[in-house]
Design a protein around this motif. Sequence first.
Motif, short mmCIF file in Angstrom:
data_model
loop_
_atom_site.label_atom_id
_atom_site.label_comp_id
_atom_site.label_asym_id
_atom_site.label_seq_id
_atom_site.Cartn_x
_atom_site.Cartn_y
_atom_site.Cartn_z
N ASN A 322 50.12 70.98 55.38
CA ASN A 322 51.13 71.28 55.29
C ASN A 322 51.62 72.63 54.89
O ASN A 322 52.45 72.69 53.83
N SER A 323 50.85 73.75 54.75
CA SER A 323 51.22 74.82 54.97
C SER A 323 50.74 75.55 53.50
O SER A 323 51.47 76.27 52.75
N LYS A 324 50.64 74.79 52.48
CA LYS A 324 50.06 74.43 51.20
C LYS A 324 48.75 74.88 50.60
O LYS A 324 47.78 73.71 51.12
N ILE A 325 48.31 75.10 49.97
CA ILE A 325 46.94 75.34 49.15
C ILE A 325 46.14 73.95 48.41
O ILE A 325 47.11 73.99 47.58
N VAL A 326 45.52 73.53 49.20
CA VAL A 326 45.04 72.59 47.94
C VAL A 326 44.03 72.97 47.48
O VAL A 326 43.01 72.81 48.26
N TYR A 327 43.13 72.17 46.10
CA TYR A 327 42.30 72.01 45.98
C TYR A 327 41.88 70.15 45.74
O TYR A 327 40.77 69.57 46.92
N LYS A 328 43.02 69.09 45.21
CA LYS A 328 42.11 68.35 45.87
C LYS A 328 43.95 67.20 46.20
O LYS A 328 44.70 67.88 45.66
N THR A 329 44.23 66.58 47.19
CA THR A 329 45.17 66.03 47.08
C THR A 329 45.47 64.58 47.72
O THR A 329 44.23 64.51 47.81
N VAL A 330 46.54 63.45 47.52
CA VAL A 330 46.91 62.32 48.11
C VAL A 330 47.39 62.69 49.26
O VAL A 330 48.51 63.32 49.29
N LEU A 331 46.22 62.07 50.72
CA LEU A 331 47.16 63.00 51.75
C LEU A 331 47.96 61.02 51.79
O LEU A 331 48.17 60.15 51.45
N ARG A 332 49.63 62.01 53.13
CA ARG A 332 50.35 60.96 52.85
C ARG A 332 49.74 61.00 54.72
O ARG A 332 49.69 61.92 55.61
N ASN A 333 50.72 59.89 55.56
CA ASN A 333 51.35 60.20 56.91
C ASN A 333 51.29 61.10 57.34
O ASN A 333 53.02 61.03 57.02
N ASN A 334 51.23 61.09 58.80
CA ASN A 334 52.18 62.33 59.22
C ASN A 334 51.25 64.16 59.12
O ASN A 334 51.68 65.22 58.64
N ASP A 335 50.27 63.97 57.72
CA ASP A 335 50.02 65.30 56.85
C ASP A 335 49.24 66.27 57.88
O ASP A 335 48.49 64.79 58.48
N ILE A 336 49.25 67.07 58.15
CA ILE A 336 48.68 68.11 58.32
C ILE A 336 47.85 69.36 57.83
O ILE A 336 48.24 70.03 56.60
N ILE A 337 46.42 69.11 58.57
CA ILE A 337 45.27 69.28 57.43
C ILE A 337 44.71 70.75 58.51
O ILE A 337 45.09 70.28 59.91
N THR A 338 45.40 72.22 58.09
CA THR A 338 44.72 73.42 58.68
C THR A 338 44.08 74.10 58.30
O THR A 338 43.90 74.72 57.35
N LEU A 339 42.96 74.44 59.82
CA LEU A 339 41.86 74.91 59.38
C LEU A 339 42.02 76.15 60.23
O LEU A 339 41.35 75.48 61.59
N GLY A 340 41.93 77.30 59.97
CA GLY A 340 41.78 78.00 61.27
C GLY A 340 42.64 78.06 62.49
O GLY A 340 43.80 77.66 62.11
N ARG A 341 41.86 78.06 63.18
CA ARG A 341 42.76 77.83 64.76
C ARG A 341 43.32 75.77 64.70
O ARG A 341 43.96 75.15 65.54
N TYR A 342 42.51 74.97 63.77
CA TYR A 342 42.23 73.52 63.98
C TYR A 342 43.82 73.03 63.44
O TYR A 342 43.58 73.36 61.72
N LYS A 343 43.88 72.28 63.47
CA LYS A 343 44.80 71.19 62.78
C LYS A 343 44.81 69.83 62.55
O LYS A 343 44.01 69.20 63.89
N LEU A 344 44.26 69.27 61.39
CA LEU A 344 43.62 67.56 61.02
C LEU A 344 44.78 66.65 61.07
O LEU A 344 45.56 66.58 59.44
#
Length: 389
Positions: A322-344
């Motif tokens: 969600n546009s925030k750099i994280v080391y460890k986090t609990v994921l919620r529904n509809n969270d988006i992981i951004t890796l380069g041009r990819y979104k998860l």
Amino acid sequence: MRTNESSIVGKAFGKNADSSLIVAYQSHQDALRFLAEALAQSNGVALLQGPQGSGKTTIVREQSTWSARDAAVAFVDGVHLAPRRLLTDLRTQFDLPTSIGEDDQLLQSLSNFLAQQARCGVSPILIVDNADRASASALRILNWLAALDVRGKYSLRIVLTGKARLAGMLRDNSMSNLSRRNPSTYSLNPLTSHETMIYLRTKLIAAGGERAEKVFSVDSCERLRETSCGWPGRLNECAKEMLEAKIEKQSTRAAPKVIVTRDGVVVSEHELTERQYVIGRSELADIVVEDGYVSKIHALVHVYPNAIVLADLNSTNGTTVNSKIVYKTVLRNNDIITLGRYKLKLENVPALSTELDEKVRASDTLTMQNLDDLRRVRARRTIAALRHK
């Protein structure tokens, strides 16, 4: 509903729960001491009071087992108890001759048996559970038995259980013989908050359940205690209802999944049915993201029954949620992981309680494997891949 989990719930808190498993608490132990002391007195009559589900039956059955080592004991359920059934149960449990037919003959035989036992120095014990639900005619037989004595010593020791005001019931039903014996009375107390937690967790573990401290958190134990008022029988029912509802919800809920997109186009979808998933550029990763921004072994997703946790694995460019750099986090529904041009994008993620969220953030209980663990995982996968070539 998942069969194995449902079976464990029934074994722990259902009607077919193991009756030999007794989780003692303060009032339970006090009641046993009371019964032992009362039965040792010359008057030998004890009244045990408590609401339905307060554990009276469990306690008197345990006392019956202990007393049976030294004396003849008969245990009778007072629900709809009529004279004939009372006498039949006594004849059977005291091993009296089966040829006796008429009630007066049985009463005489019973009187002779009790007198003989009393002369030997150990008066038999009669336990009537739910005595307040027995018929008036059965109570009159009980009153007659209470008067039997040998040389000034009562021939029968008696334990009665009921919801409340058993002493008043004796007076109201003209049970003068029992009243004259000045019965001792003990009223059960409910479980405390701490006792409730121990009770629930112990029952679940004994039935084969796991993670009892997570299934029955401090908050959930307190809610169950308040709902049941701390009485064991009702506590079993409430715990069973709660766990069955949770199992039913989990069985009908769609599995969490990750949807991988590149520039808005869906590349792949992954249902999270395993315990962990490695995200990375390597073909050995569980979720492959072919982008130069992504490290070969970039991040790890750990799937718990009630939470999904993402951990960055010291990647070169970091992990963004969600546009925030994280080391460890609990994921919620509809969270988006951004890796380069990819979104998860995460979907069907279980809701996370505030209590669990705080524990995950504040402790190391959910810390991911270290790099050595990951190297071992990669090595095993590499070996497996080579074997299949």
